[in-house]
Design an enzyme around this catalytic site. Sequence first.
Site, PDB file in Angstrom:
ATOM      1  N   HIS A 267       0.873  -1.187   0.000  1.00 12.40           N
ATOM      2  CA  HIS A 267       0.000   0.000   0.000  1.00 12.40           C
ATOM      3  C   HIS A 267       0.915   1.243   0.000  1.00 12.40           C
ATOM      4  CE1 HIS A 267      -3.495   2.383   0.622  1.00 12.40           C
ATOM      5  NE2 HIS A 267      -3.804   2.094   1.871  1.00 12.40           N
ATOM      6  N   HIS A 306      -2.460  -2.128  -9.516  1.00 12.56           N
ATOM      7  CA  HIS A 306      -3.404  -1.531  -8.564  1.00 12.56           C
ATOM      8  C   HIS A 306      -4.646  -2.390  -8.539  1.00 12.56           C
ATOM      9  CE1 HIS A 306      -5.867   1.448  -6.546  1.00 12.56           C
ATOM     10  NE2 HIS A 306      -4.741   2.025  -6.204  1.00 12.56           N
ATOM     11  N   ASP A 362       2.659   5.710  -6.687  1.00  8.79           N
ATOM     12  CA  ASP A 362       3.921   5.596  -5.956  1.00  8.79           C
ATOM     13  C   ASP A 362       5.134   5.425  -6.851  1.00  8.79           C
ATOM     14  OD1 ASP A 362       3.074   5.915  -3.357  1.00  8.79           O
ATOM     15  OD2 ASP A 362       2.379   3.843  -3.225  1.00  8.79           O
TER      16      ASP A 362
HETATM   17  N1  ACO Z   1       4.612  -6.862 -10.467  1.00  6.89           N
HETATM   18  C1  ACO Z   1       4.489  -8.049 -11.097  1.00  6.89           C
HETATM   19  N2  ACO Z   1       3.319  -8.729 -11.168  1.00  6.89           N
HETATM   20  C2  ACO Z   1       2.251  -8.179 -10.584  1.00  6.89           C
HETATM   21  C3  ACO Z   1       2.295  -6.937  -9.914  1.00  6.89           C
HETATM   22  C4  ACO Z   1       3.538  -6.270  -9.885  1.00  6.89           C
HETATM   23  N3  ACO Z   1       3.660  -5.106  -9.284  1.00  6.89           N
HETATM   24  N4  ACO Z   1       1.067  -6.630  -9.419  1.00  6.89           N
HETATM   25  C5  ACO Z   1       0.265  -7.650  -9.764  1.00  6.89           C
HETATM   26  N5  ACO Z   1       0.967  -8.585 -10.460  1.00  6.89           N
HETATM   27  C6  ACO Z   1       0.441  -9.807 -11.070  1.00  6.89           C
HETATM   28  C7  ACO Z   1       0.235 -10.898 -10.025  1.00  6.89           C
HETATM   29  O1  ACO Z   1       1.365 -11.706  -9.884  1.00  6.89           O
HETATM   30  C8  ACO Z   1      -0.951 -11.624 -10.611  1.00  6.89           C
HETATM   31  O2  ACO Z   1      -0.502 -12.432 -11.652  1.00  6.89           O
HETATM   32  P1  ACO Z   1      -1.141 -13.892 -11.883  1.00  6.89           P
HETATM   33  O3  ACO Z   1      -2.581 -13.612 -12.286  1.00  6.89           O
HETATM   34  O4  ACO Z   1      -0.333 -14.532 -12.938  1.00  6.89           O
HETATM   35  O5  ACO Z   1      -1.067 -14.604 -10.563  1.00  6.89           O
HETATM   36  C9  ACO Z   1      -1.806 -10.524 -11.230  1.00  6.89           C
HETATM   37  O6  ACO Z   1      -0.851  -9.493 -11.581  1.00  6.89           O
HETATM   38  C10 ACO Z   1      -2.869  -9.949 -10.305  1.00  6.89           C
HETATM   39  O7  ACO Z   1      -2.242  -9.582  -9.090  1.00  6.89           O
HETATM   40  P2  ACO Z   1      -2.978  -9.530  -7.686  1.00  6.89           P
HETATM   41  O8  ACO Z   1      -1.949  -9.637  -6.595  1.00  6.89           O
HETATM   42  O9  ACO Z   1      -4.103 -10.520  -7.683  1.00  6.89           O
HETATM   43  O10 ACO Z   1      -3.605  -8.080  -7.716  1.00  6.89           O
HETATM   44  P3  ACO Z   1      -4.174  -7.292  -6.464  1.00  6.89           P
HETATM   45  O11 ACO Z   1      -5.239  -6.430  -6.982  1.00  6.89           O
HETATM   46  O12 ACO Z   1      -4.523  -8.235  -5.364  1.00  6.89           O
HETATM   47  O13 ACO Z   1      -2.918  -6.449  -5.957  1.00  6.89           O
HETATM   48  C11 ACO Z   1      -1.381  -4.694  -5.652  1.00  6.89           C
HETATM   49  C12 ACO Z   1      -2.776  -5.100  -6.165  1.00  6.89           C
HETATM   50  C13 ACO Z   1      -1.178  -5.191  -4.212  1.00  6.89           C
HETATM   51  C14 ACO Z   1      -1.267  -3.167  -5.671  1.00  6.89           C
HETATM   52  C15 ACO Z   1      -0.299  -5.318  -6.572  1.00  6.89           C
HETATM   53  O14 ACO Z   1      -0.457  -4.868  -7.901  1.00  6.89           O
HETATM   54  C16 ACO Z   1       1.123  -5.055  -6.087  1.00  6.89           C
HETATM   55  O15 ACO Z   1       1.616  -5.799  -5.231  1.00  6.89           O
HETATM   56  N6  ACO Z   1       1.789  -3.968  -6.626  1.00  6.89           N
HETATM   57  C17 ACO Z   1       3.114  -3.604  -6.166  1.00  6.89           C
HETATM   58  C18 ACO Z   1       3.036  -2.829  -4.865  1.00  6.89           C
HETATM   59  C19 ACO Z   1       2.511  -1.405  -5.067  1.00  6.89           C
HETATM   60  O16 ACO Z   1       2.970  -0.681  -5.929  1.00  6.89           O
HETATM   61  N7  ACO Z   1       1.566  -1.014  -4.205  1.00  6.89           N
HETATM   62  C20 ACO Z   1       0.999   0.329  -4.217  1.00  6.89           C
HETATM   63  C21 ACO Z   1      -0.414   0.298  -4.674  1.00  6.89           C
HETATM   64  S1  ACO Z   1      -1.014   1.950  -4.815  1.00  6.89           S
HETATM   65  C22 ACO Z   1      -1.347   2.383  -3.250  1.00  6.89           C
HETATM   66  O17 ACO Z   1      -1.618   1.607  -2.380  1.00  6.89           O
HETATM   67  C23 ACO Z   1      -1.267   3.756  -2.953  1.00  6.89           C
END
Ligand code: ACO
Length: 427
Positions: A267, A306, A362
Amino acid sequence: MSDTLSIRDNRTGKEYEVDIVDGNISASHLRQIKVNEGDFGMMSYDPGYLNTASCTSRITDLHGSQGILRYRGYPIEQLAEKSTFLDVVYLLFNGELPNASESASWEERITHHTMLHEKTKRLMGGFNYDAHPMGVFISTVAALSTFYPDAKEVESKEARMLQACRLIGKTPTIASYAYRNSRGLPYIYPDNELSYTGNFLNMMYRMVEPRYQADPVLERALDVLFILHADHEQNCSTSAMRNIASSKADPFVSVAGAAAALYGPSHGGANEAVLNMLREIGTKDNVADYVKRCKSGEIRLMGFGHRVYKNYDPRARIVKQIADEVFEVTGRNPLIDVAMELERIALEDDYFVKRNLYPNVDFYSGLIYEAMGFPMEAFTVLFAIPRTAGWLAQWMELMEDPEFRITRPRQNYQGFGERHVPDDYRS
Ligand code: ACO
């Protein structure tokens, strides 16, 4: 066409009509679906709340597939261009933008609350010099609850607004004291002649000069970054705020809990994680290899993806523009080239395209904060200060919600049935 949903339960052959209100069905209406009279009734199952509306809100409107974000109906791009952070706080709290005199008295009211009780300094001085600023921020915000017993009057609209103004006024002071403490520098008291962000920069960076005047470009850039971070509907930390406050806990401890939720790298902690990542990559040449590791699932590309945006985060676009303006003043942060190469490669790559993974707010913000002289560990605090406005607006809305209930989800229990503790279980 009637606004109902027909459900047929193939276990029993029974049919049900469930009302559709605002395009949704109420999960509690599913409880009538039972196999027999003793049955608890059906629930909806949604780990991580992927498809659950937890409340009705009129504050922030987000259309993730189109990359649209609006506060009280105003597009984020227009607010970032024409408004100030404090006017946006007023908008979030009151529903309308202030006129000139309302804006001036609002600024005066918030400024009136920027001082911290002197004992707070002793409390903050107890932390180690290397304490993480988010730990200090969370603890100090929670501790403020003990200085303001009237914060418990959560049923009073007037008292709620007073605590909200205190928190908006004091969070920059807490953040700057945490920084000064970590550097062994004397605390700088707020200067009420300065703007909200001008005063924050003053409390952070003033040394021996009689008056600190921040560079107006940096002061404005920080104000716009604060606008962009002010609210984002029912995200993890805001949901934490609503959850905690639903027990009628006071807003200081509730904001502390929300800030704890923000701290995590998935987050608000992502801005710090992005900078760590860019430093680890080091140069543009290493980007392709790093992306490969992300695609193999070994690591995540921080600042990408996201839960709600399946398109370019509109805030990230504005942050990218601000970066150029800030670098004109501070000099270019060399890691921006690594970030831009990372974005370019990722946006062309099938893995990221298929999963709709775009830069989020971010991705570029940490580079700006670093160029402005903020230590990396303080980045998430720079998110928490403006998001306090969103948490409080959502809290005030919750407290006036006719559907107000303490938050209490159910579970899908799949553990043991009843069993007996053996007399000799220790042997
Ligand atoms: N890098 C690589 N792969 C990713 C990323 C990433 N940053 N984010 C999602 N994926 C992939 C997952 O591995 C998954 O792949 P799969 O379907 O083959 O298993 C798919 O995309 C969906 O991912 P989920 O984890 O199910 O997506 P969710 O909506 O639960 O997570 C989150 C969202 C936590 C923001 C995620 O994208 C992430 O971890 N991003 C990196 C951390 C980040 O930048 N957080 C800030 C968010 S903005 C904020 O809070 C202000």
